[in-house]
Design a protein around this motif. Sequence first.
Motif, PDB file in Angstrom:
ATOM      1  N   LEU A  57       0.801  -0.712   0.063  1.00 32.71           N
ATOM      2  CA  LEU A  57       0.118  -0.120   0.122  1.00 32.71           C
ATOM      3  C   LEU A  57       1.235   1.221   0.200  1.00 32.71           C
ATOM      4  CD1 LEU A  57      -2.732  -1.336   2.645  1.00 32.71           C
ATOM      5  CD2 LEU A  57      -3.031  -1.001   0.000  1.00 32.71           C
ATOM      6  N   GLY A  58      -0.053   1.917  -0.617  1.00 31.94           N
ATOM      7  CA  GLY A  58       1.429   4.013  -0.949  1.00 31.94           C
ATOM      8  C   GLY A  58       2.080   3.435  -1.459  1.00 31.94           C
ATOM      9  N   ASP A  59       2.898   4.348  -1.633  1.00 35.58           N
ATOM     10  CA  ASP A  59       4.251   4.693  -2.294  1.00 35.58           C
ATOM     11  C   ASP A  59       4.897   4.818  -1.837  1.00 35.58           C
ATOM     12  OD1 ASP A  59       5.953   5.559  -4.483  1.00 35.58           O
ATOM     13  OD2 ASP A  59       5.731   7.962  -4.186  1.00 35.58           O
ATOM     14  N   ILE A  60       5.772   3.253  -2.076  1.00 39.31           N
ATOM     15  CA  ILE A  60       6.947   3.049  -1.091  1.00 39.31           C
ATOM     16  C   ILE A  60       8.548   3.062  -2.063  1.00 39.31           C
ATOM     17  CG2 ILE A  60       6.685   1.650   0.455  1.00 39.31           C
ATOM     18  CD1 ILE A  60       6.470  -0.984  -0.436  1.00 39.31           C
ATOM     19  N   PRO A  61       9.358   2.939  -1.574  1.00 37.52           N
ATOM     20  CA  PRO A  61      10.817   2.800  -2.709  1.00 37.52           C
ATOM     21  C   PRO A  61      11.241   0.916  -3.406  1.00 37.52           C
ATOM     22  CG  PRO A  61      11.314   3.826  -0.574  1.00 37.52           C
ATOM     23  CD  PRO A  61      10.138   3.022  -0.673  1.00 37.52           C
TER      24      PRO A  61
ATOM     25  N   VAL B 187       9.658   3.582   7.317  1.00 35.22           N
ATOM     26  CA  VAL B 187       9.870   4.927   7.948  1.00 35.22           C
ATOM     27  C   VAL B 187      11.188   5.366   7.717  1.00 35.22           C
ATOM     28  CG1 VAL B 187       9.543   7.458   8.118  1.00 35.22           C
ATOM     29  CG2 VAL B 187       7.196   5.848   8.657  1.00 35.22           C
ATOM     30  N   ILE B 188      12.081   4.677   8.482  1.00 38.04           N
ATOM     31  CA  ILE B 188      13.517   4.763   8.931  1.00 38.04           C
ATOM     32  C   ILE B 188      14.125   4.277   7.873  1.00 38.04           C
ATOM     33  CG2 ILE B 188      15.657   4.650   9.877  1.00 38.04           C
ATOM     34  CD1 ILE B 188      13.445   4.609  12.603  1.00 38.04           C
ATOM     35  N   ASN B 189      14.028   2.929   7.462  1.00 42.53           N
ATOM     36  CA  ASN B 189      14.048   2.138   6.533  1.00 42.53           C
ATOM     37  C   ASN B 189      13.961   3.000   5.319  1.00 42.53           C
ATOM     38  OD1 ASN B 189      13.598  -0.594   4.299  1.00 42.53           O
ATOM     39  ND2 ASN B 189      16.011  -0.661   5.836  1.00 42.53           N
ATOM     40  N   TYR B 190      13.219   3.199   4.559  1.00 39.39           N
ATOM     41  CA  TYR B 190      13.099   4.229   3.543  1.00 39.39           C
ATOM     42  C   TYR B 190      13.060   4.905   3.262  1.00 39.39           C
ATOM     43  CZ  TYR B 190       8.684   0.010   3.395  1.00 39.39           C
ATOM     44  OH  TYR B 190       8.624  -0.871   3.012  1.00 39.39           O
ATOM     45  N   GLN B 191      13.328   6.328   4.365  1.00 35.16           N
ATOM     46  CA  GLN B 191      13.899   7.200   4.477  1.00 35.16           C
ATOM     47  C   GLN B 191      15.266   6.786   4.227  1.00 35.16           C
ATOM     48  OE1 GLN B 191      12.951  10.835   6.374  1.00 35.16           O
ATOM     49  NE2 GLN B 191      10.195  10.322   6.233  1.00 35.16           N
ATOM     50  N   ARG B 192      15.653   6.080   4.543  1.00 33.64           N
ATOM     51  CA  ARG B 192      17.705   5.943   5.309  1.00 33.64           C
ATOM     52  C   ARG B 192      18.380   5.093   3.593  1.00 33.64           C
ATOM     53  NH1 ARG B 192      19.078   5.026  11.089  1.00 33.64           N
ATOM     54  NH2 ARG B 192      18.736   6.782  12.199  1.00 33.64           N
TER      55      ARG B 192
ATOM     56  N   ASP C  85     -10.382   2.494   2.715  1.00 33.28           N
ATOM     57  CA  ASP C  85     -10.885   1.458   3.525  1.00 33.28           C
ATOM     58  C   ASP C  85     -10.737   0.545   4.015  1.00 33.28           C
ATOM     59  OD1 ASP C  85     -13.233   3.107   4.089  1.00 33.28           O
ATOM     60  OD2 ASP C  85     -14.198   3.112   2.160  1.00 33.28           O
ATOM     61  N   ILE C  86      -8.852   0.037   3.358  1.00 33.22           N
ATOM     62  CA  ILE C  86      -8.782  -1.109   3.998  1.00 33.22           C
ATOM     63  C   ILE C  86      -7.848  -1.284   5.591  1.00 33.22           C
ATOM     64  CG2 ILE C  86      -6.238  -2.517   3.489  1.00 33.22           C
ATOM     65  CD1 ILE C  86      -7.119  -1.562   0.596  1.00 33.22           C
ATOM     66  N   PRO C  87      -8.535  -1.352   6.089  1.00 35.32           N
ATOM     67  CA  PRO C  87      -8.172  -1.421   7.534  1.00 35.32           C
ATOM     68  C   PRO C  87      -6.420  -1.736   7.991  1.00 35.32           C
ATOM     69  CG  PRO C  87      -9.634  -3.103   7.545  1.00 35.32           C
ATOM     70  CD  PRO C  87      -9.117  -2.388   6.213  1.00 35.32           C
ATOM     71  N   THR C  88      -5.322  -1.900   7.066  1.00 30.29           N
ATOM     72  CA  THR C  88      -3.641  -2.333   7.728  1.00 30.29           C
ATOM     73  C   THR C  88      -3.374  -1.136   8.308  1.00 30.29           C
ATOM     74  OG1 THR C  88      -4.839  -4.092   5.227  1.00 30.29           O
ATOM     75  CG2 THR C  88      -1.968  -3.106   5.966  1.00 30.29           C
ATOM     76  N   ALA C  89      -2.461  -1.865   8.877  1.00 33.07           N
ATOM     77  CA  ALA C  89      -1.330  -0.133   8.909  1.00 33.07           C
ATOM     78  C   ALA C  89      -0.182  -0.187   8.105  1.00 33.07           C
ATOM     79  CB  ALA C  89      -0.975  -0.555  10.939  1.00 33.07           C
ATOM     80  N   TYR C  90       0.166   0.713   7.447  1.00 30.73           N
ATOM     81  CA  TYR C  90       1.476   0.147   7.779  1.00 30.73           C
ATOM     82  C   TYR C  90       2.498   1.583   7.373  1.00 30.73           C
ATOM     83  CZ  TYR C  90      -1.226   3.127   3.285  1.00 30.73           C
ATOM     84  OH  TYR C  90      -1.669   3.881   2.711  1.00 30.73           O
ATOM     85  N   ALA C  91       3.521   1.783   6.624  1.00 30.90           N
ATOM     86  CA  ALA C  91       3.803   3.549   6.006  1.00 30.90           C
ATOM     87  C   ALA C  91       4.935   3.511   4.992  1.00 30.90           C
ATOM     88  CB  ALA C  91       5.397   2.686   7.201  1.00 30.90           C
TER      89      ALA C  91
ATOM     90  N   VAL D  27       0.796   5.160   8.751  1.00 30.30           N
ATOM     91  CA  VAL D  27      -0.922   5.169   8.879  1.00 30.30           C
ATOM     92  C   VAL D  27      -1.353   3.761  10.132  1.00 30.30           C
ATOM     93  CG1 VAL D  27      -2.753   4.132   7.059  1.00 30.30           C
ATOM     94  CG2 VAL D  27      -0.989   5.293   6.221  1.00 30.30           C
ATOM     95  N   LEU D  28      -2.507   4.368  10.730  1.00 27.06           N
ATOM     96  CA  LEU D  28      -2.735   3.250  11.696  1.00 27.06           C
ATOM     97  C   LEU D  28      -4.088   3.620  12.353  1.00 27.06           C
ATOM     98  CD1 LEU D  28       0.384   5.251  14.266  1.00 27.06           C
ATOM     99  CD2 LEU D  28       0.351   3.104  12.615  1.00 27.06           C
ATOM    100  N   PRO D  29      -4.994   2.600  11.146  1.00 27.84           N
ATOM    101  CA  PRO D  29      -6.228   2.823  11.248  1.00 27.84           C
ATOM    102  C   PRO D  29      -6.974   1.778  11.847  1.00 27.84           C
ATOM    103  CG  PRO D  29      -5.040   1.438   9.669  1.00 27.84           C
ATOM    104  CD  PRO D  29      -3.930   1.505  10.395  1.00 27.84           C
ATOM    105  N   PHE D  30      -6.493   1.422  13.471  1.00 28.40           N
ATOM    106  CA  PHE D  30      -7.388   0.855  14.128  1.00 28.40           C
ATOM    107  C   PHE D  30      -6.786   0.870  15.190  1.00 28.40           C
ATOM    108  CE2 PHE D  30      -4.839  -2.245  11.795  1.00 28.40           C
ATOM    109  CZ  PHE D  30      -3.547  -2.755  12.693  1.00 28.40           C
ATOM    110  N   PRO D  31      -7.496   0.651  16.744  1.00 29.04           N
ATOM    111  CA  PRO D  31      -6.866   0.959  17.995  1.00 29.04           C
ATOM    112  C   PRO D  31      -5.442   0.190  18.382  1.00 29.04           C
ATOM    113  CG  PRO D  31      -9.100   0.850  17.878  1.00 29.04           C
ATOM    114  CD  PRO D  31      -9.302   0.714  16.754  1.00 29.04           C
ATOM    115  N   LEU D  32      -5.074  -1.302  17.623  1.00 29.75           N
ATOM    116  CA  LEU D  32      -4.528  -1.921  17.705  1.00 29.75           C
ATOM    117  C   LEU D  32      -3.026  -1.077  17.621  1.00 29.75           C
ATOM    118  CD1 LEU D  32      -3.869  -4.352  19.945  1.00 29.75           C
ATOM    119  CD2 LEU D  32      -3.958  -5.617  17.635  1.00 29.75           C
ATOM    120  N   ALA D  33      -2.946  -0.775  16.448  1.00 33.33           N
ATOM    121  CA  ALA D  33      -1.694  -0.209  15.393  1.00 33.33           C
ATOM    122  C   ALA D  33      -1.521   1.223  16.418  1.00 33.33           C
ATOM    123  CB  ALA D  33      -2.301   0.379  14.117  1.00 33.33           C
ATOM    124  N   GLN D  34      -2.160   2.082  17.306  1.00 33.27           N
ATOM    125  CA  GLN D  34      -1.782   3.033  17.915  1.00 33.27           C
ATOM    126  C   GLN D  34      -0.945   2.265  19.140  1.00 33.27           C
ATOM    127  OE1 GLN D  34      -5.615   5.148  17.451  1.00 33.27           O
ATOM    128  NE2 GLN D  34      -5.977   4.323  15.532  1.00 33.27           N
TER     129      GLN D  34
END
Length: 153
Positions: free
Chosen positions: A8-12, A101-106, A70-76, A82-89
Amino acid sequence: RSMVRTYLGDIPNPHVRDFQRKRLYDAEVTCEFWDNINILTLDEIDSFITDIAIWANIKKPDILVQGHEDIPTAYATPTEIVLPFPLAQSIPFICHEMSHVINYQRGPADHHGSNFAKVYLEVVNTFVGKESYDELKTAFDHLRVRYEEVILV
């Protein structure tokens, strides 16, 4: 043959095979700190993510608590978490996703590969504690999750 989109999302490096994702997830499940789930408030989430970004010397990602399409999946991605449900928070989920995020940026961006696993171990050591780091490292070793050498400060 059609290309199945597995991220999901735009990742390297979306073409890089995520060869040890299942083993890494299986290792997490055996760790006690993953059972210790306290749902953080939005302010606590923001503060925690800011602390990790400052520690890692990266740009703080945008924080989304609504699901994507509407996909309840945590991802970065490099720019959002993206933390779309309580457990992900919770701290364990945020540590995992911020490691992406660190791995993708660095770089090198390797999804759940050896560089990600190293970053994840460092994040857990710094923000959860040495005991949880030792537990996760032991679980990685037991399930043959590869990680680059971790240098703890």
